[in-house]
Enzyme design. Sequence first.
Site, PDB file in Angstrom:
ATOM      1  N   GLU A  76      11.049  -5.144  52.248  1.00  0.00           N
ATOM      2  CA  GLU A  76      10.931  -6.670  52.025  1.00  0.00           C
ATOM      3  C   GLU A  76      10.417  -6.920  50.717  1.00  0.00           C
ATOM      4  O   GLU A  76      10.111  -8.134  50.176  1.00  0.00           O
ATOM      5  CB  GLU A  76      10.260  -7.300  52.971  1.00  0.00           C
ATOM      6  CG  GLU A  76      10.564  -6.881  54.605  1.00  0.00           C
ATOM      7  CD  GLU A  76      11.711  -7.988  54.919  1.00  0.00           C
ATOM      8  OE1 GLU A  76      12.227  -8.683  53.903  1.00  0.00           O
ATOM      9  OE2 GLU A  76      12.255  -7.853  55.932  1.00  0.00           O
ATOM     10  N   HIS A  95       2.880  -9.164  54.882  1.00  0.00           N
ATOM     11  CA  HIS A  95       3.507  -9.549  55.808  1.00  0.00           C
ATOM     12  C   HIS A  95       3.252  -8.745  57.087  1.00  0.00           C
ATOM     13  O   HIS A  95       3.269  -7.375  56.920  1.00  0.00           O
ATOM     14  CB  HIS A  95       5.111  -9.267  55.517  1.00  0.00           C
ATOM     15  CG  HIS A  95       6.034  -9.006  56.505  1.00  0.00           C
ATOM     16  ND1 HIS A  95       6.165  -9.755  57.520  1.00  0.00           N
ATOM     17  CD2 HIS A  95       6.869  -8.170  56.848  1.00  0.00           C
ATOM     18  CE1 HIS A  95       7.057  -9.546  58.280  1.00  0.00           C
ATOM     19  NE2 HIS A  95       7.379  -8.396  58.000  1.00  0.00           N
ATOM     20  N   HIS A  97       3.170  -7.884  61.461  1.00  0.00           N
ATOM     21  CA  HIS A  97       3.606  -8.198  62.726  1.00  0.00           C
ATOM     22  C   HIS A  97       2.767  -8.348  63.935  1.00  0.00           C
ATOM     23  O   HIS A  97       2.993  -7.640  64.859  1.00  0.00           O
ATOM     24  CB  HIS A  97       4.691  -6.644  63.028  1.00  0.00           C
ATOM     25  CG  HIS A  97       5.710  -6.725  62.190  1.00  0.00           C
ATOM     26  ND1 HIS A  97       7.007  -6.089  62.691  1.00  0.00           N
ATOM     27  CD2 HIS A  97       6.126  -6.983  61.000  1.00  0.00           C
ATOM     28  CE1 HIS A  97       8.070  -6.100  61.666  1.00  0.00           C
ATOM     29  NE2 HIS A  97       7.570  -6.681  60.769  1.00  0.00           N
ATOM     30  N   HIS A 158      10.548 -12.300  63.541  1.00  0.00           N
ATOM     31  CA  HIS A 158      10.367 -11.060  62.597  1.00  0.00           C
ATOM     32  C   HIS A 158       8.901 -10.906  62.585  1.00  0.00           C
ATOM     33  O   HIS A 158       8.140  -9.676  62.731  1.00  0.00           O
ATOM     34  CB  HIS A 158      11.016 -11.596  61.132  1.00  0.00           C
ATOM     35  CG  HIS A 158      11.025 -10.641  60.261  1.00  0.00           C
ATOM     36  ND1 HIS A 158      11.785 -10.643  59.187  1.00  0.00           N
ATOM     37  CD2 HIS A 158      10.224  -9.341  60.053  1.00  0.00           C
ATOM     38  CE1 HIS A 158      11.404  -9.743  58.390  1.00  0.00           C
ATOM     39  NE2 HIS A 158      10.511  -8.824  59.000  1.00  0.00           N
TER      40      HIS A 158
HETATM   41  P1  13P Z   1       9.035  -1.482  55.329  1.00  0.00           P
HETATM   42  O1  13P Z   1       8.127  -2.264  54.494  1.00  0.00           O
HETATM   43  O2  13P Z   1       8.558  -0.338  55.811  1.00  0.00           O
HETATM   44  O3  13P Z   1      10.362  -1.455  54.787  1.00  0.00           O
HETATM   45  O4  13P Z   1       8.828  -2.333  56.749  1.00  0.00           O
HETATM   46  C1  13P Z   1       9.795  -3.282  57.176  1.00  0.00           C
HETATM   47  C2  13P Z   1       9.497  -4.597  57.857  1.00  0.00           C
HETATM   48  O5  13P Z   1       8.199  -4.442  57.934  1.00  0.00           O
HETATM   49  C3  13P Z   1      10.428  -5.404  58.167  1.00  0.00           C
HETATM   50  O6  13P Z   1       9.766  -6.648  58.718  1.00  0.00           O
END
Ligand code: 13P
Length: 206
Positions: A76, A95, A97, A158
């Site tokens: 990303e 970012h 999750h 996402h």
């Molecule tokens: P990477 O930073 O490991 O590529 O993670 C992908 C990701 O979190 C996509 O949302």
Amino acid sequence: MTVPQMKEAVCRWARQCYEEKLFAGTSGNLSVYDKEAGVMAITPTSVAYEAITPEDMSVIRLDGTVLEGPYRPSSEWRMHAAVYEAKPEAGAVIHTHSPYATAFAVNNRNIPAILIEMAFFLGGDVPLAKFAVPGTREVGTEAVKALAGRTGCLLANHGVLALGKDLEQAHLRAVYIEDAAKICSIAMSNGPIVAISQEQIDAMRG
Ligand code: 13P
């Protein structure tokens, strides 16, 4: 901040986000940006956070040129670069999750402004950025559109994006986004929620 300090900070906050379950598996990524030098330190892609060291971090330019690091930068990196280019106040981007907030992103809805902290730390509600294919610059350009007047947003189906002048501030905002989503989920299971009005938010922010 020197480049070694940037790598150390990125590594330390990435491990913290992982331990706090804001990141899951190898997903989630974060970066810091030195505007004067035009250099970003970012987490590497698909590397287990339990064992990362500062030397594992990637150092790149906003066009993706890799300057340092044994791994490929986060998939990303284009999203991070798009935010730094559009938001001069941003010195760090996270970012996550985080599950409660990402659930709202899966519902394709914003997190309403329900808590006073959201006015102070986030600028109001947490808006939803339109879906874009992961890894493309469009993820960043859609996020920038959603971030007008805000310090964090949801990325449809996402996750979450939060920015700050540094990682400490970006992290605090990511934590408040998850906290708001969790409390909102519980409140919605109790019954209808009441959001704070824009007038009330403006009055609180002075
Ligand atoms: P990477 O930073 O490991 O590529 O993670 C992908 C990701 O979190 C996509 O949302």
